[in-house]
Design a protein around this motif. Sequence first.
Motif, PDB file in Angstrom:
ATOM      1  N   VAL A  62       0.856  -1.396   0.019  1.00 44.18           N
ATOM      2  CA  VAL A  62       0.033   0.037   0.056  1.00 44.18           C
ATOM      3  C   VAL A  62       0.743   1.422  -0.107  1.00 44.18           C
ATOM      4  CG1 VAL A  62      -1.799   1.212   1.223  1.00 44.18           C
ATOM      5  CG2 VAL A  62      -1.768  -1.130   1.106  1.00 44.18           C
ATOM      6  N   GLN A  63       1.910   1.295   0.747  1.00 43.53           N
ATOM      7  CA  GLN A  63       2.917   2.268   0.951  1.00 43.53           C
ATOM      8  C   GLN A  63       3.363   2.901  -0.535  1.00 43.53           C
ATOM      9  OE1 GLN A  63       4.456   3.935   4.041  1.00 43.53           O
ATOM     10  NE2 GLN A  63       4.359   5.385   2.171  1.00 43.53           N
ATOM     11  N   GLU A  64       3.754   1.861  -1.505  1.00 49.14           N
ATOM     12  CA  GLU A  64       4.001   2.372  -2.705  1.00 49.14           C
ATOM     13  C   GLU A  64       2.944   3.094  -3.579  1.00 49.14           C
ATOM     14  OE1 GLU A  64       4.828  -1.368  -4.823  1.00 49.14           O
ATOM     15  OE2 GLU A  64       6.523  -2.012  -3.491  1.00 49.14           O
ATOM     16  N   ARG A  65       1.841   3.119  -2.981  1.00 47.16           N
ATOM     17  CA  ARG A  65       0.640   3.980  -3.844  1.00 47.16           C
ATOM     18  C   ARG A  65       0.294   5.017  -3.261  1.00 47.16           C
ATOM     19  NH1 ARG A  65       1.955   3.086  -8.622  1.00 47.16           N
ATOM     20  NH2 ARG A  65       0.307   4.850  -8.747  1.00 47.16           N
TER      21      ARG A  65
ATOM     22  N   VAL B  47      -2.555   9.224   1.764  1.00 47.67           N
ATOM     23  CA  VAL B  47      -3.971   8.875   1.306  1.00 47.67           C
ATOM     24  C   VAL B  47      -3.781   8.033   0.307  1.00 47.67           C
ATOM     25  CG1 VAL B  47      -5.854   9.610   0.165  1.00 47.67           C
ATOM     26  CG2 VAL B  47      -4.785  11.193   1.964  1.00 47.67           C
ATOM     27  N   VAL B  48      -4.738   7.028   0.330  1.00 49.01           N
ATOM     28  CA  VAL B  48      -4.790   5.974  -0.893  1.00 49.01           C
ATOM     29  C   VAL B  48      -6.200   5.852  -1.171  1.00 49.01           C
ATOM     30  CG1 VAL B  48      -4.723   3.746   0.536  1.00 49.01           C
ATOM     31  CG2 VAL B  48      -4.151   3.782  -1.633  1.00 49.01           C
ATOM     32  N   VAL B  49      -6.573   5.750  -2.417  1.00 49.39           N
ATOM     33  CA  VAL B  49      -7.864   5.798  -2.965  1.00 49.39           C
ATOM     34  C   VAL B  49      -8.189   4.147  -3.462  1.00 49.39           C
ATOM     35  CG1 VAL B  49      -9.705   6.539  -4.507  1.00 49.39           C
ATOM     36  CG2 VAL B  49      -7.603   8.041  -3.674  1.00 49.39           C
ATOM     37  N   VAL B  50      -9.156   3.480  -2.952  1.00 48.20           N
ATOM     38  CA  VAL B  50      -9.282   1.949  -3.223  1.00 48.20           C
ATOM     39  C   VAL B  50     -10.580   1.677  -3.879  1.00 48.20           C
ATOM     40  CG1 VAL B  50      -9.158  -0.261  -2.169  1.00 48.20           C
ATOM     41  CG2 VAL B  50      -7.535   1.409  -1.447  1.00 48.20           C
ATOM     42  N   THR B  51     -10.530   0.761  -4.638  1.00 44.62           N
ATOM     43  CA  THR B  51     -11.745   0.094  -5.266  1.00 44.62           C
ATOM     44  C   THR B  51     -11.218  -1.623  -5.166  1.00 44.62           C
ATOM     45  OG1 THR B  51     -13.583   0.043  -6.643  1.00 44.62           O
ATOM     46  CG2 THR B  51     -11.598   0.105  -7.509  1.00 44.62           C
TER      47      THR B  51
ATOM     48  N   LEU C  35      -6.603   0.181   7.572  1.00 40.83           N
ATOM     49  CA  LEU C  35      -6.495   1.286   8.616  1.00 40.83           C
ATOM     50  C   LEU C  35      -5.236   1.025   9.565  1.00 40.83           C
ATOM     51  CD1 LEU C  35     -10.321   2.096   9.504  1.00 40.83           C
ATOM     52  CD2 LEU C  35      -8.513   3.348   8.148  1.00 40.83           C
ATOM     53  N   PRO C  36      -5.098   0.140  10.158  1.00 40.26           N
ATOM     54  CA  PRO C  36      -3.854  -0.239  11.189  1.00 40.26           C
ATOM     55  C   PRO C  36      -2.569   0.269  10.310  1.00 40.26           C
ATOM     56  CG  PRO C  36      -5.444  -2.145  11.241  1.00 40.26           C
ATOM     57  CD  PRO C  36      -5.932  -1.275  10.033  1.00 40.26           C
ATOM     58  N   PHE C  37      -2.636  -0.073   9.124  1.00 43.05           N
ATOM     59  CA  PHE C  37      -1.272   0.584   8.441  1.00 43.05           C
ATOM     60  C   PHE C  37      -0.886   1.877   8.462  1.00 43.05           C
ATOM     61  CE2 PHE C  37      -2.095  -2.955   5.019  1.00 43.05           C
ATOM     62  CZ  PHE C  37      -1.727  -3.862   5.784  1.00 43.05           C
ATOM     63  N   GLY C  38      -1.928   2.828   8.917  1.00 53.38           N
ATOM     64  CA  GLY C  38      -1.828   4.246   9.322  1.00 53.38           C
ATOM     65  C   GLY C  38      -2.156   5.108   8.200  1.00 53.38           C
ATOM     66  N   PHE C  39      -2.499   4.618   7.057  1.00 54.25           N
ATOM     67  CA  PHE C  39      -2.914   5.468   5.951  1.00 54.25           C
ATOM     68  C   PHE C  39      -4.529   5.939   5.992  1.00 54.25           C
ATOM     69  CE2 PHE C  39       0.230   2.430   4.119  1.00 54.25           C
ATOM     70  CZ  PHE C  39       1.305   3.093   4.616  1.00 54.25           C
ATOM     71  N   GLU C  40      -4.729   7.099   5.275  1.00 52.46           N
ATOM     72  CA  GLU C  40      -6.061   7.566   5.158  1.00 52.46           C
ATOM     73  C   GLU C  40      -6.582   6.641   3.864  1.00 52.46           C
ATOM     74  OE1 GLU C  40      -7.009  11.677   4.815  1.00 52.46           O
ATOM     75  OE2 GLU C  40      -5.374  12.083   6.200  1.00 52.46           O
ATOM     76  N   LEU C  41      -7.955   6.119   4.084  1.00 52.52           N
ATOM     77  CA  LEU C  41      -8.557   5.440   3.161  1.00 52.52           C
ATOM     78  C   LEU C  41      -9.832   5.901   2.319  1.00 52.52           C
ATOM     79  CD1 LEU C  41      -8.626   2.460   1.563  1.00 52.52           C
ATOM     80  CD2 LEU C  41      -9.747   1.985   3.612  1.00 52.52           C
ATOM     81  N   LEU C  42      -9.623   6.300   1.178  1.00 51.17           N
ATOM     82  CA  LEU C  42     -10.853   6.467   0.339  1.00 51.17           C
ATOM     83  C   LEU C  42     -11.323   5.275  -0.406  1.00 51.17           C
ATOM     84  CD1 LEU C  42     -12.865   8.802  -0.695  1.00 51.17           C
ATOM     85  CD2 LEU C  42     -11.274   9.469  -2.424  1.00 51.17           C
ATOM     86  N   MET C  43     -12.617   4.829   0.279  1.00 52.71           N
ATOM     87  CA  MET C  43     -12.945   3.520  -0.193  1.00 52.71           C
ATOM     88  C   MET C  43     -14.098   3.849  -1.281  1.00 52.71           C
ATOM     89  SD  MET C  43     -11.951   0.328   0.362  1.00 52.71           S
ATOM     90  CE  MET C  43     -12.751  -1.111  -0.522  1.00 52.71           C
ATOM     91  N   CYS C  44     -14.020   3.190  -2.307  1.00 50.30           N
ATOM     92  CA  CYS C  44     -15.106   3.236  -3.476  1.00 50.30           C
ATOM     93  C   CYS C  44     -15.567   1.815  -3.905  1.00 50.30           C
ATOM     94  CB  CYS C  44     -14.551   4.096  -4.561  1.00 50.30           C
ATOM     95  SG  CYS C  44     -13.561   5.242  -4.100  1.00 50.30           S
TER      96      CYS C  44
END
Length: 637
Positions: free
Chosen positions: A119-122, A127-131, A210-219
């Motif tokens: 996840v860190q790579e993106r 913040v990471v945006v995920v679907t 979430l425990p990774f510590g990143f904000e997550l925009l989930m779609c």
Amino acid sequence: MAWENPFKEMANSKPLFMTIYATVLIGIVFSSVYVFSAIYSSPHSTNFSLSIAPSATSSDAKAEPSGQASNISRVQADGDSTAVNSQLPSKLLKPIWRVPPAGSKMPDLETFKLSKELVQERVIDNVVVVTFGNYAFMDFILTWVKHLTDMGVENLLVGAMDTKLLEALYWKGVPAFDMGSHMSTVDVGWGSPTFHKMGREKVVLIDSILPFGFELLMCDTDMVWLKNPLPYIARFPEADVLTSTDQTVPTVTDDRLDMWQEVGAAYNIGIFHWRPTESSKKLAREWKEMLLADDKIWDQNGFNELVHRQLGPSVDDDSGLVYAYDGNLKLGLLPASIFCSGHTYFVQASFQHLRLEPYAVHTTFQYAGTEGKRHRLREAMVFYDPPEYYNPPGGLLTFKPAIPKNLLLGGEHSIDTHFALVNYQMKQIRTALAVASVLNRTLVMPPLWCRLDRLWFGHPGILPGSLTRPPFVCPLDHVFEINVMLKEMPNEEFGPGISIREYSLFENPSMPQEVKKSWLNVRLCQEGSPGCQVNSTSQSGALKLPKHSTEETLKTAFSKFEDVKVIQFSSMQDAFDGFTDKTREERFRSRVKRYVGIWCCVEDHTPGHIYYDMYWDEKPGWKAAPPNSTQDDHPPW
């Protein structure tokens, strides 16, 4: 006054001057590298293919879907350049759409396992945006990615629920991870047990990231981004969770958060943003445990139940945030007029009434399954299709619909006036479907006008407080069963299939000019009138065609125009007199009878829906009314 070099004194002190000079030079070099990298990594290729075969191109090649942004995207790009460029990368990410090098092999599945490092790579700005989805939603996912990369958002990831999707995304150059779900690769259908399993996977995914510590925009995959949402989300740094809703009545008229006190609809988990706070992690954990303990709970209902456990008071006077869930979670409701549902976007067009720019559209409040979702996005010109979609075999057939003013605007907006309007259009479409079948062409459906909304419960026709203004161009799935229209049906019972396209096809920037230039206009004329004969032309160059033409007349008239890409009839009224072969006629009728659905629903009546009837005009005294009893509750065929 002579110009003096401001660096003169510095130059006399060589160590100081050389230090400054070197620093400036290094800064220029790094700036150049950054700009070059940003340009190089931005999508620019015009190759669009939904095929998933490994590409034989070099590692510098890209597989980005082509096609320009939608009309809405163009407005945003012209009028708000800061919105497009606000996602300047704070680090260099591996460019999206860059395909693997020629001759490379698919890495081991372990490489794609979800981890903090992956996840860190993106991640950009934490913040990471995920679907996520399965292979059946490949085209939705590519559309989702394309819209984000077009606006400069590349901190995204796609969760693959089956290996087929994972491999397809890898060869497209789309960053993905393996969810290990081993899902079916086909469309599972809304509400099915597998559909609910997918919902649980979403909750597990949120609880894992979430425990990774990143904000997550989930779609969800059945939504599209129209404007970069990250600057908007950054306006509410105190929010633990920001969620979309199914609200149909606006609570604000600008781009503030919706007023939580006035939102009575469900909170929709198709678009929501999570910050890795203790409160949000606690919510995600309890939500997951709730769903795993009871497989009958729908994921969205579970979320709503938890956050409504406590709702209020407001966090402050200005932000629009509210304390929810355990009294510590700070919740915000994204405004439904710009983070749109299928109702506020496709039916109300709330953002247009309020002169706002929409950030997103989620294909909720729709009918006809996945095919209905896809068709709605195509009508809005925000879905990306391969080039061959715009140039189908056999060519296209279109026509200019005719609607009398009194049917659109006369009298009250009622069930009777609504059905009178729709039935008038339906008869023309029925003729067009027959002509398309005879000529073996794909029918471009006309815009469909309605006077009443369609929902799944009793209502007065137009939702009170909504911005729906009848008459309005309603989505095709309000009347037609698009999933049935596109379904494979046996020829021996229903005759040959009839392909369709959306009404906005020729306005889509992705429509090739070569198709639009190959165009034949057809003008209906009264048989026996001067010049009205097969293969005659008018002064404007339009082909004249007698009204009430037979199947043989149509085949004869258009036999020499098989290479023409588009044939447009001036009207479909009285254009066709029926099939010569009565067996084919019966098969055609059996097919198109199933093309129309229901209007829903009358208040205080069970059942409350009313069936549309493709052949309403052949039944004297036909009237729009709900079934009298459950025994009468069946389609008119």
